[in-house]
Design a protein around this motif. Structure first.
Motif, PDB file in Angstrom:
ATOM      1  N   ASN A  90      85.278  -3.802  42.468  1.00 54.55           N
ATOM      2  CA  ASN A  90      84.759  -5.095  43.029  1.00 54.55           C
ATOM      3  C   ASN A  90      84.015  -5.083  44.275  1.00 54.55           C
ATOM      4  O   ASN A  90      83.845  -6.018  44.761  1.00 54.55           O
ATOM      5  CB  ASN A  90      86.219  -5.799  43.143  1.00 54.55           C
TER       6      ASN A  90
ATOM      7  N   ASP B  48      78.658  -0.667  42.974  1.00 54.27           N
ATOM      8  CA  ASP B  48      79.907  -1.490  43.192  1.00 54.27           C
ATOM      9  C   ASP B  48      81.008  -0.875  43.792  1.00 54.27           C
ATOM     10  O   ASP B  48      81.975  -1.432  44.294  1.00 54.27           O
ATOM     11  CB  ASP B  48      80.474  -2.023  41.896  1.00 54.27           C
TER      12      ASP B  48
ATOM     13  N   ARG C  77      89.289  -1.109  41.883  1.00 54.10           N
ATOM     14  CA  ARG C  77      89.157  -1.501  40.564  1.00 54.10           C
ATOM     15  C   ARG C  77      88.929  -2.964  40.180  1.00 54.10           C
ATOM     16  O   ARG C  77      89.630  -3.708  41.218  1.00 54.10           O
ATOM     17  CB  ARG C  77      90.316  -0.988  39.735  1.00 54.10           C
ATOM     18  N   ASN C  78      87.753  -3.474  39.553  1.00 52.65           N
ATOM     19  CA  ASN C  78      87.704  -4.788  39.151  1.00 52.65           C
ATOM     20  C   ASN C  78      88.583  -5.328  37.794  1.00 52.65           C
ATOM     21  O   ASN C  78      87.831  -4.851  36.758  1.00 52.65           O
ATOM     22  CB  ASN C  78      86.250  -5.062  38.956  1.00 52.65           C
TER      23      ASN C  78
END
Length: 210
Positions: free
Chosen positions: A17, A71, A185-186
């Motif tokens: 994220n 990202d 983590r997204n």
């Protein structure tokens, strides 16, 4: 049990994220890598920490266009020595003598044995050996990241030569071995996040010889 709980929590996040990881956490992850055991204690690798977004963007196309490349918060590049040289071997033995404050005859004999062995081997054989040592440190970084509650995604799917060129590794007599994006983590974009961890049962993995 806390460590095993953390390792059960971790997985190779497929989407991150972009949230920045605190520098003190990154430092502890790197310290875990620095403390890793390596053959003859030579630590034949370096770790490149990429925070620069432009560099991340350059590497993404040569790393199967994986989103975690850009990202992530930080990306670690484990770069192994391209070969063993007398200079590199002597540096570590001299450093040991300096830190310990004395010389040991057995240790000096071992130095001479290595000097008579590694530099005479091919570059590819030496690079292969150095890469294995880099992977030990890499594994400890993955464990340390989990302990810190941070995601780390091991990546072997990339073009080493292209990454070497982007980072100027060959000029440092290094070659990239494995990438490790670090971040968070997204969950809304990661198809893997809610799946159960799949590993062999212990009976299929471990053989005990009494």
């Amino acid at each position: 049990m806390e460590l095993l709980d953390k390792l059960n929590w971790r997985y190779a996040a497929k989407a991150m994220n972009g949230v920045k990881v605190a520098e003190d956490k990154i430092e502890r992850i790197l310290e875990a890598a620095r403390l890793a055991p390596t053959s003859s204690g030579l630590q034949p690798f370096e770790i490149i920490v990429v925070k620069n977004q432009e560099i991340k963007e350059q590497i993404r196309p040569v790393a199967w266009n994986q989103s975690v490349i850009t990202d992530c918060s930080h990306r670690l590049v484990f770069a192994a020595w391209d070969t063993y040289t007398a200079e590199r071997i002597n540096y570590m033995f001299d450093l040991t003598n300096e830190i310990l404050g004395f010389k040991n005859e057995g240790w000096e004999n071992y130095r001479q044995m290595l000097l008579g062995s590694y530099p005479q081997k091919s570059e590819e054989e030496n690079f292969s050996h150095a890469t294995k040592q880099a992977y030990i440190a890499f594994s400890q970084s993955v464990i340390a990241a989990a302990y810190e509650g941070v995601d780390a995604t091991p990546i072997e799917g990339f073009e080493p030569g292209a990454v070497d060129k982007i980072l100027g590794l060959r000029e440092k007599d290094l070659r990239s071995a494995v990438l490790l994006p670090i971040g968070y983590r997204n969950e809304s974009a990661d198809w893997l996040v809610n799946l159960k961890k799949v590993r062999k049962p212990m009976k299929d993995l471990v053989t005990v010889i009494e």
